[in-house]
Each structure stands twice: as C-alpha cells, then as structure tokens.
Design an enzyme around this catalytic site. Structure first.
Site, PDB file in Angstrom:
ATOM      1  N   GLY A   1       0.748  -5.009   0.887  1.00 37.27           N
ATOM      2  CA  GLY A   1      -0.194  -5.075  -0.136  1.00 37.27           C
ATOM      3  C   GLY A   1      -0.058  -5.606  -1.266  1.00 37.27           C
TER       4      GLY A   1
ATOM      5  N   ALA B   1       0.914  -1.212  -0.091  1.00 31.75           N
ATOM      6  CA  ALA B   1       0.143  -0.061   0.153  1.00 31.75           C
ATOM      7  C   ALA B   1       0.865   1.111  -0.180  1.00 31.75           C
ATOM      8  CB  ALA B   1      -0.942  -0.011   1.285  1.00 31.75           C
TER       9      ALA B   1
ATOM     10  N   GLU C   1       4.229  -5.165   7.234  1.00 30.19           N
ATOM     11  CA  GLU C   1       3.505  -4.198   7.847  1.00 30.19           C
ATOM     12  C   GLU C   1       3.722  -4.065   9.140  1.00 30.19           C
ATOM     13  OE1 GLU C   1       2.461  -6.585   5.979  1.00 30.19           O
ATOM     14  OE2 GLU C   1       0.657  -5.866   4.605  1.00 30.19           O
TER      15      GLU C   1
ATOM     16  N   GLU D   1      -0.654  -9.368  -0.625  1.00 28.55           N
ATOM     17  CA  GLU D   1      -1.969  -9.521  -0.644  1.00 28.55           C
ATOM     18  C   GLU D   1      -2.677  -9.435  -1.781  1.00 28.55           C
ATOM     19  OE1 GLU D   1      -2.082  -6.546   2.483  1.00 28.55           O
ATOM     20  OE2 GLU D   1      -2.959  -8.004   3.648  1.00 28.55           O
TER      21      GLU D   1
HETATM   22  C1  HXC Z   1       5.158   4.352  -0.623  1.00 29.59           C
HETATM   23  C2  HXC Z   1       7.119   3.357  -1.704  1.00 29.59           C
HETATM   24  C3  HXC Z   1       6.572   2.307  -1.130  1.00 29.59           C
HETATM   25  C4  HXC Z   1       5.275   2.096  -0.566  1.00 29.59           C
HETATM   26  C5  HXC Z   1       8.407   2.061  -1.912  1.00 29.59           C
HETATM   27  N1  HXC Z   1       8.268   3.312  -2.093  1.00 29.59           N
HETATM   28  N2  HXC Z   1       7.538   1.395  -1.342  1.00 29.59           N
HETATM   29  N3  HXC Z   1       6.295   4.536  -1.532  1.00 29.59           N
HETATM   30  N4  HXC Z   1       4.706   3.260  -0.287  1.00 29.59           N
HETATM   31  N5  HXC Z   1       4.836   0.896   0.125  1.00 29.59           N
HETATM   32  C6  HXC Z   1       8.902   4.315  -2.779  1.00 29.59           C
HETATM   33  C7  HXC Z   1      10.384   4.726  -1.929  1.00 29.59           C
HETATM   34  O1  HXC Z   1       9.916   5.484  -1.074  1.00 29.59           O
HETATM   35  C8  HXC Z   1      11.072   5.437  -2.893  1.00 29.59           C
HETATM   36  O2  HXC Z   1      10.693   6.780  -3.213  1.00 29.59           O
HETATM   37  C9  HXC Z   1      10.740   4.594  -4.110  1.00 29.59           C
HETATM   38  O3  HXC Z   1       9.604   4.017  -3.795  1.00 29.59           O
HETATM   39  C10 HXC Z   1      11.988   3.558  -4.226  1.00 29.59           C
HETATM   40  O4  HXC Z   1      11.984   2.732  -3.132  1.00 29.59           O
HETATM   41  P1  HXC Z   1      13.517   2.642  -2.355  1.00 29.59           P
HETATM   42  O5  HXC Z   1      12.867   2.313  -0.869  1.00 29.59           O
HETATM   43  O6  HXC Z   1      14.395   3.787  -2.441  1.00 29.59           O
HETATM   44  O7  HXC Z   1      14.111   1.200  -2.817  1.00 29.59           O
HETATM   45  P2  HXC Z   1      14.861   0.119  -2.281  1.00 29.59           P
HETATM   46  O8  HXC Z   1      16.072   0.528  -1.493  1.00 29.59           O
HETATM   47  O9  HXC Z   1      15.448  -0.506  -3.519  1.00 29.59           O
HETATM   48  O10 HXC Z   1      14.033  -0.474  -1.340  1.00 29.59           O
HETATM   49  C11 HXC Z   1      12.877  -1.568  -1.868  1.00 29.59           C
HETATM   50  C12 HXC Z   1      11.937  -1.911  -0.701  1.00 29.59           C
HETATM   51  C13 HXC Z   1      11.614  -0.715   0.157  1.00 29.59           C
HETATM   52  C14 HXC Z   1      12.704  -2.774   0.102  1.00 29.59           C
HETATM   53  C15 HXC Z   1      10.876  -2.487  -1.337  1.00 29.59           C
HETATM   54  O11 HXC Z   1      11.101   0.487  -0.852  1.00 29.59           O
HETATM   55  C16 HXC Z   1      10.485  -0.777   1.044  1.00 29.59           C
HETATM   56  O12 HXC Z   1      10.657  -1.354   2.133  1.00 29.59           O
HETATM   57  N6  HXC Z   1       9.220  -0.487   0.853  1.00 29.59           N
HETATM   58  C17 HXC Z   1       8.154  -0.512   1.684  1.00 29.59           C
HETATM   59  C18 HXC Z   1       7.738  -1.869   1.822  1.00 29.59           C
HETATM   60  C19 HXC Z   1       6.627  -2.199   2.786  1.00 29.59           C
HETATM   61  O13 HXC Z   1       6.678  -1.809   3.961  1.00 29.59           O
HETATM   62  N7  HXC Z   1       5.438  -2.565   2.091  1.00 29.59           N
HETATM   63  C20 HXC Z   1       4.116  -2.578   3.040  1.00 29.59           C
HETATM   64  C21 HXC Z   1       3.276  -1.364   3.014  1.00 29.59           C
HETATM   65  S1  HXC Z   1       2.091  -1.120   4.237  1.00 29.59           S
HETATM   66  P3  HXC Z   1      11.756   8.121  -3.088  1.00 29.59           P
HETATM   67  O14 HXC Z   1      10.581   9.110  -3.384  1.00 29.59           O
HETATM   68  O15 HXC Z   1      12.251   7.836  -1.704  1.00 29.59           O
HETATM   69  O16 HXC Z   1      12.574   7.787  -4.126  1.00 29.59           O
HETATM   70  C22 HXC Z   1       0.871  -2.144   3.376  1.00 29.59           C
HETATM   71  C23 HXC Z   1       0.038  -2.208   4.200  1.00 29.59           C
HETATM   72  C24 HXC Z   1      -1.109  -3.253   3.481  1.00 29.59           C
HETATM   73  O17 HXC Z   1       1.011  -2.546   2.363  1.00 29.59           O
HETATM   74  C25 HXC Z   1      -2.466  -3.346   4.424  1.00 29.59           C
HETATM   75  C26 HXC Z   1      -3.544  -3.260   3.678  1.00 29.59           C
HETATM   76  C27 HXC Z   1      -3.259  -3.418   2.101  1.00 29.59           C
END
Ligand code: HXC
Length: 258
Positions: free
Chosen positions: A108, A65, A131, A111
């Site tokens: 997400g 998400a 999450e 999911e």
């Molecule tokens: C918003 C995101 C994002 C996300 C990545 N980005 N994931 N933006 N929401 N979920 C953005 C980063 O901020 C960054 O933007 C760009 O994408 C590239 O990501 P990086 O982190 O720089 O890349 P990298 O170092 O290669 O790491 C990749 C990654 C990491 C390991 C996937 O991005 C990460 O941990 N992302 C979050 C994963 C996560 O926690 N997902 C769960 C979300 S909660 P900028 O602008 O900084 O360049 C969820 C809740 C679900 O899904 C509940 C109901 C659906």
C-alpha cells in the site's frame, strides 16, 4: 489540528504532510488514512496553498497497509465497510501532490506513492508489491497503476514474486520516479518543485492535472477533446491574458489565480 499519525506544516505556498508512525514503519492504518484525508481536504481547500508534498521518514515512506490491523478481517466485513474505499480520496485532490519517497514504499505504500502526481525518490528508496507473500494481492492500484508506470513485464514480476523490488535508480529508469536525490535533500527538493508549481496559475495547474489524469481513463479521442475544451476555457481567465501579455512585454507574469 493535532493528528496522531501524521504531521502537517506549511512552507510558504506548499503544504508538507509527513506520515508519522515510525515504530510501524508508517504502516497505513485506518486512523492514519482518516487523518491524511482530513489534512488533504483542508489543504486542498486552502487558497494559500498551491501544491502538496507527501513524505514519510528516511527509513520508510510506508511499509504497506497495516497487516496487524487487517489480518483478522473477513470478506463480508471488508465488503460492508468497503475496506480501502477511503484510500482513494487523495486521487480526488485537485492540487498537485508530490510524493517524496525515502526508504520502503511497499504494498500500500507503493500504491499510495503511485496515487500522487509526481514521485521523487531518495537514493535508498525501495518500491515493491509484496502482498502475494502475505497470501493476498495489491488492493489499492498496484495491479493497475504499476503496469502503466513501469510496463507489464516489470509490474508482473514485482506483483507475482512479491520480492522483485525496484531501487530508486531502477524506478527512475522505469519511469515510476521522475528524479532521485540524496536522502537528506529529498524533501527540500520536493518542496522546491512544489513551490515552483504553486507559483504558477493554480487553476491552470489544476486543469493540466485534470487533463493528464483523463489519459488514464479515456480513449485518446475523448481525452483529446477534454483537453481541447479545457484549453479553450483557459482563454476566459485573467491568468491567460496576463501570462501571454507578460511574454510579449518580456517580463515575469503576475498570476492572480483567476
Ligand atoms: C504492520 C508493520 C508493517 C505493516 C512493518 N511493520 N511493516 N506493521 N503492517 N505493513 C512493523 C513491524 O511489525 C515491526 O513492529 C516494525 O514495523 C518494524 O519492522 P521490522 O520488520 O522489524 O523492520 P525490518 O526488519 O527493517 O523490515 C522492514 C520491512 C518489513 C522489510 C519493511 O517490516 C516488512 O516486510 N514489512 C511488511 C511489508 C509488507 O508486506 N507490506 C505489504 C502489506 S500488505 P514490531 O512491533 O514487531 O517491532 C498491503 C496490502 C495492500 O499493503 C492492499 C491494499 C492496500
């Protein structure tokens, strides 16, 4: 239709939908989901399409998400807007949906893949539910579908640590994924399988999908009854007559989806 966050193309009888927010690793924003739902609704209603492939980029299927979009929302807003309610549309699509997952399928994103009917993975795919590390929990099926897909112990470890991820081969061994391919052929292989499914009788394919999905919802006895009644009903169709006649006549069946 021109979408901002997704691409939609047709390959013969298959619709290929590509999540396309590369700068955010296909983070699943509300506007992305509204576009995805709109596209899915259209292809589900298009008689020329028999199956759907959903994919992302080689780097990310979807990294979850959109954290930046949701981080400041509060309980009552979530409740009033029924936040994530619109995420479930894909589970009501009647045509089969194959997820072709390259790269990250996190939160997400994992999911969303699990809401599809079949998951194919590219060798660099990563499945996880991080999450808990953000101070929340999975909200779109991660605590439910993942348990059914990979069993309790793996699902618990994934969701409770947020850092135990499955790579493509682990996901295949666990049953989350049905096949693993080299990243560059993944989408073509998914389209090939989708096309094979689309060449069969569409109503039969949809009934089979409907019946299998009941296995997640019903007692065994009710699920079996649901299956048997659908099975009975297939004998009211052209395609059952044709399929069985073709077998007897040792030729390929010509289904007309009736
Ligand atoms: C918003 C995101 C994002 C996300 C990545 N980005 N994931 N933006 N929401 N979920 C953005 C980063 O901020 C960054 O933007 C760009 O994408 C590239 O990501 P990086 O982190 O720089 O890349 P990298 O170092 O290669 O790491 C990749 C990654 C990491 C390991 C996937 O991005 C990460 O941990 N992302 C979050 C994963 C996560 O926690 N997902 C769960 C979300 S909660 P900028 O602008 O900084 O360049 C969820 C809740 C679900 O899904 C509940 C109901 C659906």
């Amino acid at each position: 239709t021109n979408y901002e966050n997704i691409l939609v193309e047709t390959r013969d009888n298959v619709a290929l939908v590509t999540l396309n927010r590369p700068k955010a690793l296909n983070a699943l924003s509300s506007s992305l989901f509204h576009e995805l739902n709109d596209a899915l609704k259209k292809v589900d209603g298009d008689a020329a399409i028999g199956a759907i492939v959903l994919t992302g980029s080689e780097r990310a299927f979807a990294a979850g998400a959109d954290i930046k979009e949701m981080r400041e929302s509060n309980y009552i807003d979530n409740y009033k807007s029924n936040f994530l309610g619109h995420w479930t549309f894909i589970t009501s699509v009647r045509k089969p949906v194959i997820a072709a997952v390259n790269g990250f399928a996190l939160g997400g994103g994992c999911e969303l893949a699990m809401m599809c009917d079949i998951i194919y993975a590219g060798e660099k795919a990563v499945f996880g539910q991080p999450e808990i590390k953000l101070g929340t929990i999975p909200g779109a099926g991660g605590t439910q579908r993942l348990v059914k897909a990979v069993g309790k112990s793996k699902a618990m470890e994934m969701v409770l640590t947020g850092s135990f991820n499955l790579n493509a081969h682990e996901a295949e061994r666990a049953g989350l994924v049905s096949k693993v391919f080299a990243p560059e052929v993944l989408v073509d292989e998914a389209v090939k399988t989708a096309s094979k499914i689309a060449s069969l009788s569409q109503p039969m394919v949809q009934m089979a999908k409907e019946a299998m999905n009941q296995s997640f919802e019903q007692s065994l006895a009710n699920g079996l009854l649901f299956e048997r009644r659908l099975f009975h009903s297939t004998f009211g169709t052209h395609d059952q007559r044709e399929g069985m006649l073709a077998f007897v006549e040792k030729r390929k069946a010509k289904f007309n989806h009736n």
